[in-house]
Design an enzyme around this catalytic site. Structure first.
Site, PDB file in Angstrom:
ATOM      1  N   ASP A   6       0.819  -1.213   0.000  1.00 14.62           N
ATOM      2  CA  ASP A   6       0.000   0.000   0.000  1.00 14.62           C
ATOM      3  C   ASP A   6       0.853   1.265   0.000  1.00 14.62           C
ATOM      4  OD1 ASP A   6      -2.467   1.341   0.012  1.00 14.62           O
ATOM      5  OD2 ASP A   6      -3.308   0.007   1.528  1.00 14.62           O
ATOM      6  N   ASP A  18      -9.311   4.125  -4.037  1.00 15.34           N
ATOM      7  CA  ASP A  18     -10.049   2.914  -3.655  1.00 15.34           C
ATOM      8  C   ASP A  18     -11.472   2.900  -4.200  1.00 15.34           C
ATOM      9  OD1 ASP A  18      -7.810   2.288  -2.213  1.00 15.34           O
ATOM     10  OD2 ASP A  18      -8.701   2.650  -0.249  1.00 15.34           O
TER      11      ASP A  18
END
Length: 438
Positions: A150, A210
């Site tokens: 991430d 996202d």
């Protein structure tokens, strides 16, 4: 002697860089499941094992799903105080990560883990920035087959492609140095245009903020209208917005390096059946990794039908590695738009898609002059056997033969928020074989 040593170092660096992405993995887009969309931080050893049992219960490996990926919040409060190695939360994972990975492997599946290229993960746990070597070694010792990496708390090491490249390359080289094949899934949200630098270091890279389980709602937390030069990828990006983000960058992906449109929301309840069909279909033809994000232990028949459409999956896993391209997009007066997509498949066959994001049924003629704009006049005037990949034939197999068409598929009816996906086989080469052989 010094000259020889310098040459050896240079050769070693070249080999290391060659191996960084060419690790023999993700020859087609990876398929599997990740904990985050459904469970968030509420995970445990049992969560992972239950998901693996769901894979077996629904025979998902038969369709290509094989990675069981544990996302954020698996970590203990702190690293090992002596070695700096990562430690799993002993309450959530009492058997330890190696034992968990061993159990996943015993089921014929692969085990994935998560970290962040920052001081902390997005859930506030320790990240891997500055700890790449020890973390990669530990993941390999545990038996990890996949790393989702991430972008939270990156200490400002972003803002140019070189800054992002350097930060993510450190983990790429560390993973390869372990000697264990570990698929490297970069999750930097499209920041700094990863499609330009990630192909040399990663097997896949996220292209946007996202996703969330919604068809087309605009959300200010996903503010960019295009990901090209986007300065704030954000999150809460609706499904069709990510399709728009993906449209121009398909040219950057290919065998063992893929544009990742984010995890699938199919089955999580925020969209209709037709909208989920669109979601799964477009992710497939755009050659995104197909990473499920639902409860795979308990699925409805509709969800299972969508994620096991082997004709659609075959397009995603086609060995040409070529993403479909958007041929045209036109606005609809009532809102939304119509768009046409096409892409090449093996054996001189093609995928064609028509997408309707408007709130009304539309009627469209699909002209082969648009579909085969790259192939030239002989293809544009040619005759094709057309298979509808969301209809079943008389034997119950996906991909019904709906007829032979020359120059166009006329008068196509496409409902609100629907997609139509076809496979086109030149009539001169069609031999009525199973679609998987074409």
């Amino acid at each position: 002697m010094l000259k020889q040593l310098t040459s050896l170092v240079c050769i070693s660096l070249v080999v290391l860089n060659a191996l960084a992405h060419n690790n023999g993995l993700a020859l087609t887009p990876q398929m599997g499941w990740d904990t985050w969309n459904y469970y968030g931080c509420s995970i445990s050893e049992q969560t992972i094992l239950d998901a693996a049992q769901g894979f077996i219960k629904y025979d998902l490996p038969k369709y290509g799903y094989n990675y069981v990926v544990m996302d954020d919040c698996w970590q203990a409060p702190a690293r090992n105080a002596t070695t700096g190695a990562p430690i799993a939360d002993p309450t959530k994972f009492p058997s330890g990560m190696k034992a968990l990975a061993d159990q996943i492997h015993s089921m014929g599946l692969k085990f994935g883990i998560y970290s962040s290229a920052g001081m902390y993960t997005c859930g506030g746990h320790f990240g891997s920035l500055g700890y790449e070597t020890i973390d990669a070694q530990t993941y390999a010792e545990w038996g990890a087959d996949y790393l989702k990496y991430d972008n939270c708390y990156n200490e400002g090491q972003a803002g140019t492609p070189k800054l992002s490249y350097d930060r993510y390359a450190n983990m790429s080289f560390a993973l390869n140095a372990t000697g264990r094949p570990i698929l490297y899934s970069m999750c930097n949200w499209g920041e700094d245009g990863p499609w330009n630098f990630a192909p040399t270091i990663a097997n896949s890279w996220r292209i946007s903020g996202d996703i969330y389980d919604n068809y087309n709602r605009f959300d200010e937390r996903c503010p960019c209208l295009s990901m090209i030069d986007c300065k704030l990828a954000g999150y809460h990006c609706a499904m069709t917005r990510i399709i728009d983000f993906a449209a121009p960058v398909g040219q950057k992906a290919g065998t063992n390096h893929w544009n990742d449109l984010d995890m699938l929301e199919v089955g999580n309840g925020g969209m209709t059946y037709d909208e989920y069909v669109t979601h799964f279909s477009m992710w497939s033809i755009l050659k995104s990794p197909l990473i499920l994000g639902n409860n795979v232990l308990n699925m409805t028949n509709e969800t299972l039908e969508i994620i096991t459409n082997d004709a659609i999956i075959a397009v995603n896993q086609d060995s040409t590695g070529s993403a479909a391209e958007r041929m045209w997009k036109v606005p609809v007066f009532s809102g939304g738009d119509l768009s046409s997509w096409s892409g090449s498949l093996v054996n001189n066959t093609f995928v064609i898609a028509l997408l309707n994001t408007s709130p009304e049924t539309q009627y469209v003629t699909v002209n082969f002059t648009d579909v085969f704009i790259d192939q030239g006049p002989s293809y544009q005037t040619g005759t094709y056997v057309i298979y509808d990949l969301w209809q079943k034939d008389s034997a119950g197999a996906w991909g019904k033969d709906i007829g032979t068409y020359t120059a166009a598929i006329p008068d196509v009816e496409i409902g609100m928020h629907q997609v139509r996906i076809w496979k086109a086989v030149p009539a001169s080469t069609n031999s009525r074989r199973d679609l998987a052989e074409l």
